[in-house]
Write an enzyme that holds these catalytic residues in place. Structure first.
Site, PDB file in Angstrom:
ATOM      1  N   SER A  40      -7.992  12.748  32.872  1.00  0.00           N
ATOM      2  CA  SER A  40      -7.341  11.523  32.397  1.00  0.00           C
ATOM      3  C   SER A  40      -8.074  10.323  32.978  1.00  0.00           C
ATOM      4  O   SER A  40      -8.814  10.454  33.967  1.00  0.00           O
ATOM      5  CB  SER A  40      -5.893  11.524  32.893  1.00  0.00           C
ATOM      6  N   TYR A  42       1.511  11.850  38.327  1.00  0.00           N
ATOM      7  CA  TYR A  42       0.530  12.175  37.277  1.00  0.00           C
ATOM      8  C   TYR A  42      -0.891  11.867  37.759  1.00  0.00           C
ATOM      9  O   TYR A  42      -1.802  12.684  37.609  1.00  0.00           O
ATOM     10  CB  TYR A  42       0.886  11.364  36.031  1.00  0.00           C
TER      11      TYR A  42
HETATM   12  P1  NAP Z   1       1.672  16.156  24.303  1.00  0.00           P
HETATM   13  O1  NAP Z   1       1.602  15.948  22.841  1.00  0.00           O
HETATM   14  O2  NAP Z   1       2.944  15.881  25.008  1.00  0.00           O
HETATM   15  O3  NAP Z   1       1.179  17.637  24.599  1.00  0.00           O
HETATM   16  C1  NAP Z   1       1.406  18.290  25.797  1.00  0.00           C
HETATM   17  C2  NAP Z   1       1.536  19.747  25.497  1.00  0.00           C
HETATM   18  O4  NAP Z   1       1.661  20.478  26.726  1.00  0.00           O
HETATM   19  C3  NAP Z   1       2.766  20.068  24.667  1.00  0.00           C
HETATM   20  O5  NAP Z   1       2.423  20.985  23.664  1.00  0.00           O
HETATM   21  C4  NAP Z   1       3.713  20.712  25.691  1.00  0.00           C
HETATM   22  O6  NAP Z   1       4.617  21.634  25.154  1.00  0.00           O
HETATM   23  C5  NAP Z   1       2.706  21.423  26.569  1.00  0.00           C
HETATM   24  N1  NAP Z   1       3.282  21.826  27.837  1.00  0.00           N
HETATM   25  C6  NAP Z   1       3.869  21.023  28.764  1.00  0.00           C
HETATM   26  N2  NAP Z   1       4.324  21.768  29.789  1.00  0.00           N
HETATM   27  C7  NAP Z   1       4.024  23.060  29.499  1.00  0.00           C
HETATM   28  C8  NAP Z   1       4.241  24.285  30.171  1.00  0.00           C
HETATM   29  N3  NAP Z   1       4.858  24.328  31.350  1.00  0.00           N
HETATM   30  N4  NAP Z   1       3.787  25.432  29.600  1.00  0.00           N
HETATM   31  C9  NAP Z   1       3.158  25.401  28.405  1.00  0.00           C
HETATM   32  N5  NAP Z   1       2.935  24.266  27.717  1.00  0.00           N
HETATM   33  C10 NAP Z   1       3.367  23.109  28.262  1.00  0.00           C
HETATM   34  O7  NAP Z   1       0.581  15.228  25.006  1.00  0.00           O
HETATM   35  P2  NAP Z   1      -0.998  15.105  24.841  1.00  0.00           P
HETATM   36  O8  NAP Z   1      -1.280  13.682  24.928  1.00  0.00           O
HETATM   37  O9  NAP Z   1      -1.514  15.907  23.694  1.00  0.00           O
HETATM   38  O10 NAP Z   1      -1.445  15.759  26.227  1.00  0.00           O
HETATM   39  C11 NAP Z   1      -2.327  16.845  26.332  1.00  0.00           C
HETATM   40  C12 NAP Z   1      -3.093  16.714  27.640  1.00  0.00           C
HETATM   41  O11 NAP Z   1      -3.891  15.531  27.595  1.00  0.00           O
HETATM   42  C13 NAP Z   1      -2.210  16.564  28.868  1.00  0.00           C
HETATM   43  O12 NAP Z   1      -2.781  17.263  29.950  1.00  0.00           O
HETATM   44  C14 NAP Z   1      -2.241  15.060  29.148  1.00  0.00           C
HETATM   45  O13 NAP Z   1      -1.985  14.748  30.472  1.00  0.00           O
HETATM   46  C15 NAP Z   1      -3.667  14.772  28.767  1.00  0.00           C
HETATM   47  N6  NAP Z   1      -3.960  13.374  28.487  1.00  0.00           N
HETATM   48  C16 NAP Z   1      -3.357  12.707  27.486  1.00  0.00           C
HETATM   49  C17 NAP Z   1      -3.707  11.392  27.232  1.00  0.00           C
HETATM   50  C18 NAP Z   1      -3.115  10.591  26.148  1.00  0.00           C
HETATM   51  O14 NAP Z   1      -3.313   9.354  26.135  1.00  0.00           O
HETATM   52  N7  NAP Z   1      -2.409  11.173  25.201  1.00  0.00           N
HETATM   53  C19 NAP Z   1      -4.681  10.782  28.023  1.00  0.00           C
HETATM   54  C20 NAP Z   1      -5.245  11.493  29.061  1.00  0.00           C
HETATM   55  C21 NAP Z   1      -4.899  12.803  29.288  1.00  0.00           C
HETATM   56  P3  NAP Z   1       6.187  21.291  24.894  1.00  0.00           P
HETATM   57  O15 NAP Z   1       6.206  20.843  23.472  1.00  0.00           O
HETATM   58  O16 NAP Z   1       6.886  22.567  25.137  1.00  0.00           O
HETATM   59  O17 NAP Z   1       6.562  20.198  25.862  1.00  0.00           O
HETATM   60  C1  GCO Z   2       0.391   6.057  31.092  1.00  0.00           C
HETATM   61  C2  GCO Z   2      -0.193   7.094  30.195  1.00  0.00           C
HETATM   62  C3  GCO Z   2      -1.423   7.707  30.757  1.00  0.00           C
HETATM   63  C4  GCO Z   2      -2.126   8.466  29.674  1.00  0.00           C
HETATM   64  C5  GCO Z   2      -3.436   9.016  29.979  1.00  0.00           C
HETATM   65  C6  GCO Z   2      -4.464   7.976  30.292  1.00  0.00           C
HETATM   66  O1  GCO Z   2       1.603   6.048  31.234  1.00  0.00           O
HETATM   67  O2  GCO Z   2      -0.389   5.243  31.587  1.00  0.00           O
HETATM   68  O3  GCO Z   2       0.709   8.027  29.732  1.00  0.00           O
HETATM   69  O4  GCO Z   2      -1.181   8.341  31.938  1.00  0.00           O
HETATM   70  O5  GCO Z   2      -1.324   9.416  29.064  1.00  0.00           O
HETATM   71  O6  GCO Z   2      -3.416  10.080  30.871  1.00  0.00           O
HETATM   72  O7  GCO Z   2      -5.742   8.544  30.297  1.00  0.00           O
END
Ligand code: NAP
Ligand code: GCO
Length: 262
Positions: free
Chosen positions: A146, A159
């Site tokens: 992230s 986080y």
């Molecule tokens: P998301 O749509 O909320 O997806 C997260 C997924 O993880 C969901 O399918 C969730 O399933 C699953 N999950 C959570 N806890 C779990 C567990 N204990 N066992 C199995 N599955 C689990 O969010 P996303 O943005 O796609 O996030 C995916 C990854 O990218 C995460 O690691 C997040 O931190 C990272 N990320 C996201 C962003 C962003 O801006 N979106 C930026 C940087 C990093 P449920 O439906 O069951 O909750």
């Molecule tokens: C926030 C966001 C972030 C992003 C992401 C950034 O509250 O600032 O949720 O933490 O999801 O991980 O790269």
């Protein structure tokens, strides 16, 4: 160089938390590049729907229902996949959660849940998948990091601590497993429009507006923006890249943001 080096034909990928958002986009991208998929989720209904969706577009996919934070279930599931479906060539540690609260109000329970899901689970899944990869002397692991692997922000301390941790887990593991021809790299998404940030992704919300002003590309990323880097890190094209984090963030980390006035 032949583009065949980017090909994922005859590769099998396990994507944790792969039914929606970033995980789903990466999974679909891998499938389109020729990989067969094992999608992990903890929700059976979402998992079945996702598998049907992928199969409906001609991708070979099956489901692995387990909670990534439960060590016993992780071990059992990996053993089952390896022995009944086939070798896991590529692992994407994608499952993640966030709990936003100032530290003085953050419960220990929420802190632990975030650390367990975003940091301990990638350790557990990597450990059990890695045992098989070590035997085979090959494998690719991609950890979803992230911006918070590098930057702090108010209300996201657990986080950010976990995402800083997964960056260093990536580096340490790359040193340990490089001799077994396993590459462990990370992808650091910027602000990507998914359910994890739906609560503040509306025009007029101060955080939404700040993010847009802070991102040189001037937009939210889409989950599909992460597919190119993921295929690269999963493929032979990246065989000499290890322990690196690629930030896919519209340029955010490279700057201090756009000036408001000139
Ligand atoms: P998301 O749509 O909320 O997806 C997260 C997924 O993880 C969901 O399918 C969730 O399933 C699953 N999950 C959570 N806890 C779990 C567990 N204990 N066992 C199995 N599955 C689990 O969010 P996303 O943005 O796609 O996030 C995916 C990854 O990218 C995460 O690691 C997040 O931190 C990272 N990320 C996201 C962003 C962003 O801006 N979106 C930026 C940087 C990093 P449920 O439906 O069951 O909750
Ligand atoms: C926030 C966001 C972030 C992003 C992401 C950034 O509250 O600032 O949720 O933490 O999801 O991980 O790269």
């Amino acid at each position: 160089m032949s583009l065949a080096r980017f090909d994922l034909e005859n590769k099998r990928a396990l994507i944790t938390g792969g039914t929606q958002g970033i995980g789903y986009a990466i999974a679909k991208g891998f499938g389109e590049a020729g990989a067969s998929l094992i999608i992990n989720a903890r929700n059976e209904e979402k998992l079945n729907h996702c598998i049907q969706q992928l199969q409906g577009i001609g991708i070979t996919a099956s489901g692995a229902l387990f909670d990534v934070t439960q060590a016993g279930l992780v071990k059992e599931a990996i053993c089952h996949i390896e022995n009944t479906i086939g070798p896991i060539d590529i692992l994407v540690n994608n499952a993640g959660i966030i709990k936003r609260a100032p530290v003085e109000n953050l419960s220990e329970e929420d802190w632990n849940e975030v650390i367990q899901t975003n940091l301990t689970a990638p350790f557990l899944v990597s450990k059990y998948v890695g045992q098989y990869m070590i035997e085979r002397r090959r494998g690719k692991i991609i950890n979803i990091c992230s911006l918070m692997s590098e930057l702090g922000r108010d209300t996201v301390s657990a986080y950010a601590a976990a995402k800083g941790g997964i960056k260093m887990l990536t580096r340490s593991l790359s040193a340990e497993w490089a001799p077994y021809n396993i590459q462990i790299n990370g992808i650091g998404p910027g602000y990507i429009a998914t359910p994890i940030n739906a609560s503040y992704r509306a025009k007029g919300n101060p955080l939404n507006d700040y993010i847009l002003s802070r991102t040189p590309a001037g937009r939210w990323g889409t989950p599909e923006d992460l597919v190119g880097a993921s295929i690269f890190l999963a493929s032979e094209a990246s065989d000499f890249i290890n322990g690196q984090i690629i930030y896919v963030d519209g340029g955010l980390l490279a700057t201090f943001g756009k000036p408001i006035t000139y």
